[in-house]
Scaffold this active site. Structure first.
Site, PDB file in Angstrom:
ATOM      1  N   ASN A  52       0.666  -1.354  -0.124  1.00  0.00           N
ATOM      2  CA  ASN A  52      -0.324   0.353  -0.268  1.00  0.00           C
ATOM      3  C   ASN A  52       0.590   0.855   0.272  1.00  0.00           C
ATOM      4  O   ASN A  52       1.402   2.033   1.025  1.00  0.00           O
ATOM      5  CB  ASN A  52      -1.103   0.312   1.472  1.00  0.00           C
ATOM      6  CG  ASN A  52      -1.709   1.420   0.959  1.00  0.00           C
ATOM      7  OD1 ASN A  52      -1.458   2.059   0.541  1.00  0.00           O
ATOM      8  ND2 ASN A  52      -2.382   0.994   2.575  1.00  0.00           N
TER       9      ASN A  52
ATOM     10  N   LYS B  20       0.288   4.418  -0.279  1.00  0.00           N
ATOM     11  CA  LYS B  20      -0.419   5.377   0.298  1.00  0.00           C
ATOM     12  C   LYS B  20      -0.764   6.405  -1.078  1.00  0.00           C
ATOM     13  O   LYS B  20      -0.286   6.556  -2.110  1.00  0.00           O
ATOM     14  CB  LYS B  20       0.283   5.386   2.014  1.00  0.00           C
ATOM     15  CG  LYS B  20      -0.249   4.253   2.878  1.00  0.00           C
ATOM     16  CD  LYS B  20      -0.245   4.686   4.024  1.00  0.00           C
ATOM     17  CE  LYS B  20       0.095   2.880   4.638  1.00  0.00           C
ATOM     18  NZ  LYS B  20       0.171   3.047   6.427  1.00  0.00           N
TER      19      LYS B  20
ATOM     20  N   HIS C 175     -10.087   1.621   4.723  1.00  0.00           N
ATOM     21  CA  HIS C 175      -8.282   1.301   4.912  1.00  0.00           C
ATOM     22  C   HIS C 175      -8.430   2.361   6.315  1.00  0.00           C
ATOM     23  O   HIS C 175      -9.664   3.424   6.634  1.00  0.00           O
ATOM     24  CB  HIS C 175      -7.887   2.326   4.112  1.00  0.00           C
ATOM     25  CG  HIS C 175      -5.837   1.805   4.869  1.00  0.00           C
ATOM     26  ND1 HIS C 175      -5.943   2.849   5.824  1.00  0.00           N
ATOM     27  CD2 HIS C 175      -5.187   0.949   4.412  1.00  0.00           C
ATOM     28  CE1 HIS C 175      -4.247   2.367   6.092  1.00  0.00           C
ATOM     29  NE2 HIS C 175      -3.938   1.380   5.466  1.00  0.00           N
TER      30      HIS C 175
ATOM     31  N   GLU D 132      -7.195   4.883   7.755  1.00  0.00           N
ATOM     32  CA  GLU D 132      -6.886   6.346   7.121  1.00  0.00           C
ATOM     33  C   GLU D 132      -8.253   6.906   6.619  1.00  0.00           C
ATOM     34  O   GLU D 132      -8.511   7.833   6.829  1.00  0.00           O
ATOM     35  CB  GLU D 132      -5.517   6.620   6.387  1.00  0.00           C
ATOM     36  CG  GLU D 132      -4.252   6.218   7.047  1.00  0.00           C
ATOM     37  CD  GLU D 132      -3.201   5.141   6.407  1.00  0.00           C
ATOM     38  OE1 GLU D 132      -2.978   5.661   5.164  1.00  0.00           O
ATOM     39  OE2 GLU D 132      -2.080   5.192   7.175  1.00  0.00           O
TER      40      GLU D 132
ATOM     41  N   GLU E 124      -6.202  -4.819  10.246  1.00  0.00           N
ATOM     42  CA  GLU E 124      -4.884  -3.855  10.108  1.00  0.00           C
ATOM     43  C   GLU E 124      -4.937  -3.083  12.095  1.00  0.00           C
ATOM     44  O   GLU E 124      -6.235  -2.243  11.968  1.00  0.00           O
ATOM     45  CB  GLU E 124      -5.095  -2.958   9.547  1.00  0.00           C
ATOM     46  CG  GLU E 124      -5.200  -3.295   7.880  1.00  0.00           C
ATOM     47  CD  GLU E 124      -3.935  -2.516   6.998  1.00  0.00           C
ATOM     48  OE1 GLU E 124      -3.512  -3.094   7.135  1.00  0.00           O
ATOM     49  OE2 GLU E 124      -4.164  -1.584   7.062  1.00  0.00           O
TER      50      GLU E 124
ATOM     51  N   GLY F  57       1.978   1.987  10.720  1.00  0.00           N
ATOM     52  CA  GLY F  57       2.707   2.890  11.403  1.00  0.00           C
ATOM     53  C   GLY F  57       3.782   3.072  12.235  1.00  0.00           C
ATOM     54  O   GLY F  57       4.740   4.100  12.554  1.00  0.00           O
TER      55      GLY F  57
ATOM     56  N   SER G 239       2.660  -2.270  10.286  1.00  0.00           N
ATOM     57  CA  SER G 239       4.058  -2.741  11.133  1.00  0.00           C
ATOM     58  C   SER G 239       4.682  -3.830  10.208  1.00  0.00           C
ATOM     59  O   SER G 239       5.657  -4.037  11.113  1.00  0.00           O
ATOM     60  CB  SER G 239       4.524  -2.332  11.973  1.00  0.00           C
ATOM     61  OG  SER G 239       4.279  -0.743  12.785  1.00  0.00           O
TER      62      SER G 239
HETATM   63  P1  PGA Z   1       2.742   0.217   7.867  1.00  0.00           P
HETATM   64  O1  PGA Z   1       0.983   0.385   7.202  1.00  0.00           O
HETATM   65  O2  PGA Z   1       2.882  -1.215   7.250  1.00  0.00           O
HETATM   66  O3  PGA Z   1       3.202   1.343   7.448  1.00  0.00           O
HETATM   67  O4  PGA Z   1       2.486   0.374   9.011  1.00  0.00           O
HETATM   68  C1  PGA Z   1      -0.386  -0.605   7.161  1.00  0.00           C
HETATM   69  C2  PGA Z   1      -1.383   0.218   6.321  1.00  0.00           C
HETATM   70  O5  PGA Z   1      -1.556   1.076   6.058  1.00  0.00           O
HETATM   71  O6  PGA Z   1      -1.681  -1.048   5.106  1.00  0.00           O
END
Ligand code: PGA
Length: 268
Positions: free
Chosen positions: A13, A15, A99, A101, A171, A177, A217
Site C-alpha cells: 500500500n 498510500k 483503510h 486512514e 489492520e 505506521g 508495521s
Molecule cells: P504500515 O502500513 O505497514 O506502514 O504500518 C500498513 C497499512 O496502513 O496498510
C-alpha cells in the site's frame, strides 16, 4: 488443508508516497526476482494518478495493480471521486476499501465500505476490505466484538458465491505506521475470529475460501512469524514496501512461510 487453496498475497500500500515517474522503475526492479516465487501473489496499490503508469509497467508481468479507494457509483456528478467502472476499464484488479486512514481522516463508515465492496465486485475488482480497531479495545473480548461487527456490516448483502473472492485485511490502528506489529499470536487470534465470523454468516466453505491478511508495521524481519500462522494468508504493507528490495524480500518470506505450512500439513 483448506489453507492450501489460499495462495499467499503480498500487497504493498503505497498510500500517498510515490510519484508517477517513480512507479515504473519500482516495477522493473521487482519483476524478474519475483519470478522465483510463482505461488505468491504480488499486488501494488497506488494513488489514482499513478495507476495508468503502474498498469502499463506491469503489463506482461505477474504483478497486479490495485487502487487505494474508489466511489460506489459508476458515473455522475461526484466531483473528485473515482468510478469503479473507470478502474475496471483501466485494467485494475484490486481495490483497498475502508483503510483505517480513510475511516479515521475521511469518515468512511461500514455502510460506505459495504456499498463500495458491492460496487467493486460488480466491476470485477477484488475488494480488499480493511478492518481496523478505531476505538481502543479494553480487552480481547472487546476487540473481538469490534472486529466481528465490522466484518458483518462490511459484507452485508454480499452473497456466498461472490464473497469468496473478497479479501479481508485486519489492520489494528495502533500497529499501522508505528514500527511495532501486533504479535503473531494476537494477530492469529483476531484473524481466527474473523474466519469464525465468516463461518457464522455463511458456512465453512466460504470461511475457508476467503483470504484474510494482516497489516500494520509488517517488514521482512517480522513477516515470516506472521505468515506461518494458520489463518494469515498474506500481508498488507505500507512503509516497508516503499522500498522495492523489501517487497522482493517480503515475497521470498511469503514463499518460505508457504513451504512451512505445507510441511506442517505433511506431518499430520
Ligand atoms: P504500515 O502500513 O505497514 O506502514 O504500518 C500498513 C497499512 O496502513 O496498510
Amino acid at each position: 488443508m483448506e489453507m492450501m487453496n489460499r495462495r499467499p498475497l503480498v500487497i504493498a500500500n503505497w498510500k500517498m508516497n510515490k510519484l508517477p515517474s517513480e512507479s515504473a522503475a519500482y516495477i522493473q526492479k521487482i519483476e524478474n526476482p519475483l519470478k522465483r516465487y510463482p505461488d505468491v501473489i504480488p499486488v501494488l496499490a497506488g494513488q489514482d494518478v499513478l495507476l495508468p503508469a503502474m498498469v502499463e509497467a506491469a503489463k506482461n508481468t505477474a504483478i497486479s495493480i490495485g487502487a487505494e479507494n474508489m466511489y460506489w457509483q459508476d458515473r455522475g456528478a461526484f466531483t473528485g471521486e473515482t468510478s469503479p467502472a473507470a478502474l475496471e476499464d483501466l485494467g485494475i484488479s484490486y481495490v483497498i476499501i475502508g483503510h483505517s486512514e480513510r475511516r479515521n481522516y475521511f469518515r468512511e463508515t461500514d455502510e460506505k465500505v459495504n456499498l463500495k465492496a458491492q460496487a467493486a465486485l460488480q466491476h470485477n475488482l477484488i475488494p480488499i476490505i480493511a478492518i481496523d480497531e478505531a476505538i481502543k479495545p479494553r480487552d480481547d473480548n472487546d476487540r473481538s466484538h469490534w472486529v466481528v461487527n465490522e466484518v458483518i456490516e462490511s459484507l452485508e448483502g454480499i452473497p456466498a458465491e461472490v464473497v469468496k473472492s473478497v479479501i479481508i485485511a485486519y489492520e489494528p490502528t495502533a500497529a499501522i505506521g508505528s514500527g511495532q506489529a501486533m504479535t503473531p499470536a494476537l494477530a492469529q487470534f483476531s484473524l481466527r475470529r474473523i474466519r469464525l465470523t465468516l463461518a457464522d454468516m455463511y458456512d465453512w466453505d466460504v470461511a475457508n475460501a476467503v483470504r484474510i491478511m494482516y497489516g500494520g508495521s509488517v517488514k521482512p524481519e517480522n513477516a515470516y512469524e506472521l505468515m506461518i500462522q494458520d489463518d494469515i494468508d498474506g500481508v498488507l504493507v505500507g512503509d516497508s514496501a516503499l522500498n522495492p528490495d523489501n517487497f522482493i524480500e517480503l515475497c521470498q518470506v511469503a514463499n518460505r512461510a508457504l513451504l512451512t505450512k505445507i510441511r506442517r500439513l505433511d506431518e499430520f
